[in-house]
Design a protein around this motif. Structure first.
Motif, PDB file in Angstrom:
ATOM      1  N   GLN A  61       0.815  -1.207   0.000  1.00  0.00           N
ATOM      2  CA  GLN A  61       0.000   0.000   0.000  1.00  0.00           C
ATOM      3  C   GLN A  61       0.853   1.264   0.000  1.00  0.00           C
ATOM      4  O   GLN A  61       0.449   2.282  -0.576  1.00  0.00           O
ATOM      5  CB  GLN A  61      -0.956  -0.002   1.192  1.00  0.00           C
ATOM      6  N   ARG A  62       1.994   1.232   0.635  1.00  0.00           N
ATOM      7  CA  ARG A  62       2.862   2.409   0.592  1.00  0.00           C
ATOM      8  C   ARG A  62       3.337   2.706  -0.826  1.00  0.00           C
ATOM      9  O   ARG A  62       3.697   3.838  -1.157  1.00  0.00           O
ATOM     10  CB  ARG A  62       4.076   2.218   1.511  1.00  0.00           C
ATOM     11  N   ALA A 107      -1.343   8.977  -1.115  1.00  0.00           N
ATOM     12  CA  ALA A 107      -2.154   9.753  -2.053  1.00  0.00           C
ATOM     13  C   ALA A 107      -2.506   9.002  -3.327  1.00  0.00           C
ATOM     14  O   ALA A 107      -3.583   9.201  -3.899  1.00  0.00           O
ATOM     15  CB  ALA A 107      -1.425  11.053  -2.401  1.00  0.00           C
ATOM     16  N   ALA A 108      -1.607   8.140  -3.787  1.00  0.00           N
ATOM     17  CA  ALA A 108      -1.839   7.433  -5.048  1.00  0.00           C
ATOM     18  C   ALA A 108      -2.334   6.008  -4.838  1.00  0.00           C
ATOM     19  O   ALA A 108      -2.280   5.195  -5.759  1.00  0.00           O
ATOM     20  CB  ALA A 108      -0.558   7.417  -5.883  1.00  0.00           C
ATOM     21  N   LEU A 109      -2.827   5.688  -3.642  1.00  0.00           N
ATOM     22  CA  LEU A 109      -3.319   4.342  -3.375  1.00  0.00           C
ATOM     23  C   LEU A 109      -4.482   4.014  -4.301  1.00  0.00           C
ATOM     24  O   LEU A 109      -5.426   4.790  -4.418  1.00  0.00           O
ATOM     25  CB  LEU A 109      -3.764   4.227  -1.915  1.00  0.00           C
ATOM     26  N   THR A 110      -4.409   2.881  -4.960  1.00  0.00           N
ATOM     27  CA  THR A 110      -5.375   2.328  -5.934  1.00  0.00           C
ATOM     28  C   THR A 110      -5.353   3.042  -7.285  1.00  0.00           C
ATOM     29  O   THR A 110      -6.147   2.723  -8.158  1.00  0.00           O
ATOM     30  CB  THR A 110      -6.827   2.337  -5.388  1.00  0.00           C
ATOM     31  N   SER A 152      -9.894  -6.756  -8.582  1.00  0.00           N
ATOM     32  CA  SER A 152      -8.841  -7.746  -8.830  1.00  0.00           C
ATOM     33  C   SER A 152      -8.506  -8.499  -7.549  1.00  0.00           C
ATOM     34  O   SER A 152      -8.299  -9.720  -7.561  1.00  0.00           O
ATOM     35  CB  SER A 152      -7.590  -7.067  -9.378  1.00  0.00           C
ATOM     36  N   GLY A 153      -8.437  -7.762  -6.444  1.00  0.00           N
ATOM     37  CA  GLY A 153      -8.131  -8.394  -5.162  1.00  0.00           C
ATOM     38  C   GLY A 153      -9.187  -9.393  -4.749  1.00  0.00           C
ATOM     39  O   GLY A 153      -8.876 -10.496  -4.272  1.00  0.00           O
ATOM     40  N   LEU A 179      -3.372  -1.481  -3.524  1.00  0.00           N
ATOM     41  CA  LEU A 179      -4.221  -2.133  -2.540  1.00  0.00           C
ATOM     42  C   LEU A 179      -4.464  -3.573  -2.968  1.00  0.00           C
ATOM     43  O   LEU A 179      -4.812  -3.827  -4.114  1.00  0.00           O
ATOM     44  CB  LEU A 179      -5.564  -1.403  -2.434  1.00  0.00           C
ATOM     45  N   ASN A 180      -4.270  -4.510  -2.050  1.00  0.00           N
ATOM     46  CA  ASN A 180      -4.487  -5.920  -2.369  1.00  0.00           C
ATOM     47  C   ASN A 180      -5.522  -6.510  -1.422  1.00  0.00           C
ATOM     48  O   ASN A 180      -5.205  -6.904  -0.293  1.00  0.00           O
ATOM     49  CB  ASN A 180      -3.177  -6.706  -2.260  1.00  0.00           C
TER      50      ASN A 180
END
Length: 310
Positions: free
Chosen positions: A35-36, A300-303, A97-98, A40-41
């Motif tokens: 996630q960093r 900020a750019a998660l996902t 997807s997760g 996101l999984n």
């Protein structure tokens, strides 16, 4: 209730809580790294199941727990490559997807177990690795220093993950692509390569989490993880994407789970009350997550997929 508040039971509860926290800690630390980097999984649960089955069947066939651990890591790495291709290369929606990875892991492991094993066959679980001297300390020794090697490894990874993320070039790149991938790209950081490695590392740790669970209980069954992968994802938010916070959340969840088990074992909670109490760890995690999430911000750019212009 007085039976619970005895030194023997309290010490056993705390020691069991640390043991139960181990799979959560492995999976949540790995998900923190992913996630960093901005990925996101939600398939952690599925990867844990695949890692658990890989560890179980390998240990069953070889009689070696070490081989089982290596198999779990390899299975996690393979799923990491698959997930990286789906999300980083193909830019598929990460949430959907997760969930797909989770459903695949659930069905695939059940199919393999039915065709390759059939009836549950126990394996030798992870033995306790007492630390000489320290394990002989009153109370503290039994609580902290009579666990399996993998438990020590999990907690040792907490400062390691902190150091890698905050004090290395690779960690700096992970944080950069998770916050401002466009800016990182202009500085020469290969965003998708960094994210791919972060995903693979995270999935290896998720696979190891599942392997730890299977080797700990010494058996495999359908849906062995029972939602632990989703709790691990929640613990990343609980810990505000910091390894120390993730550890605190894993310990909280482990100790609460252990307490519920002890109360059921002692017959203090029975029947319908027992069923309701079994939900306490998950409910507590959700409540704390809601309270904590209001004061923290995700990368900020998660996902958000990254694609170079031009």
């Amino acid at each position: 209730m007085s039976d619970f508040f005895t030194a023997t039971v309290l010490v056993a509860t705390l020691a069991s809580g640390i043991r139960l926290a181990t799979p959560f800690l492995f999976a949540a630390l790995g998900e923190t790294i992913g996630q960093r980097s901005g990925v996101l999984n939600l398939g952690v649960e599925g990867v844990m199941l695949i890692g658990a089955y890989a560890a179980y069947i390998t240990a069953l066939r070889t009689g070696s727990s070490l081989a089982g651990v290596l198999a779990a890591l390899a299975a996690g790495a393979a799923m990491g490559i698959v997930y990286a291709f789906i999300t980083v290369v193909m830019h598929a929606t990460q949430g959907i997807s997760g969930i797909g990875i989770f459903l695949f892991g659930l069905g695939f492991t059940d199919l393999l177990f039915r065709t390759q094993v059939g009836t549950p066959v126990p394996i030798d679980g992870l033995g306790s690795a007492r630390i000489p001297g320290l394990a002989d300390l009153p109370v503290v020794g039994e609580v902290l220093f009579e666990h399996s090697v993998l438990t020590y490894v999990a907690f040792a990874l907490v400062p390691v993950v902190w150091f890698v993320v905050n004090r290395t070039t690779f960690g700096l790149n992970i944080r950069a692509v998770g916050e401002t991938p466009e800016a990182a790209d202009t500085l020469g950081v290969r965003v998708n390569v960094v994210r791919t490695w972060a995903i693979i590392i995270g999935n290896m740790m998720a696979g190891l989490a599942g392997g730890t669970l299977a080797l700990d209980v010494g058996i495999f069954q359908q849906n062995l993880t029972s939602g632990q992968g989703f709790i691990a994802v929640a613990l990343v938010y609980f810990g505000a994407w910091r390894s120390s916070g993730v550890m605190a959340g894993a310990l909280l969840f482990g100790v609460v789970s252990s307490t519920v088990l002890q109360l059921k074992t002692l017959g203090i909670i029975v029947g319908a009350t027992s069923t309701i109490a079994a939900m306490a760890p998950a409910v507590l995690t959700i409540v704390v997550l809601v309270l904590v999430s209001r004061r923290i911000g995700a990368p900020a750019a998660l996902t958000v997929p990254f694609e170079r212009d031009g």
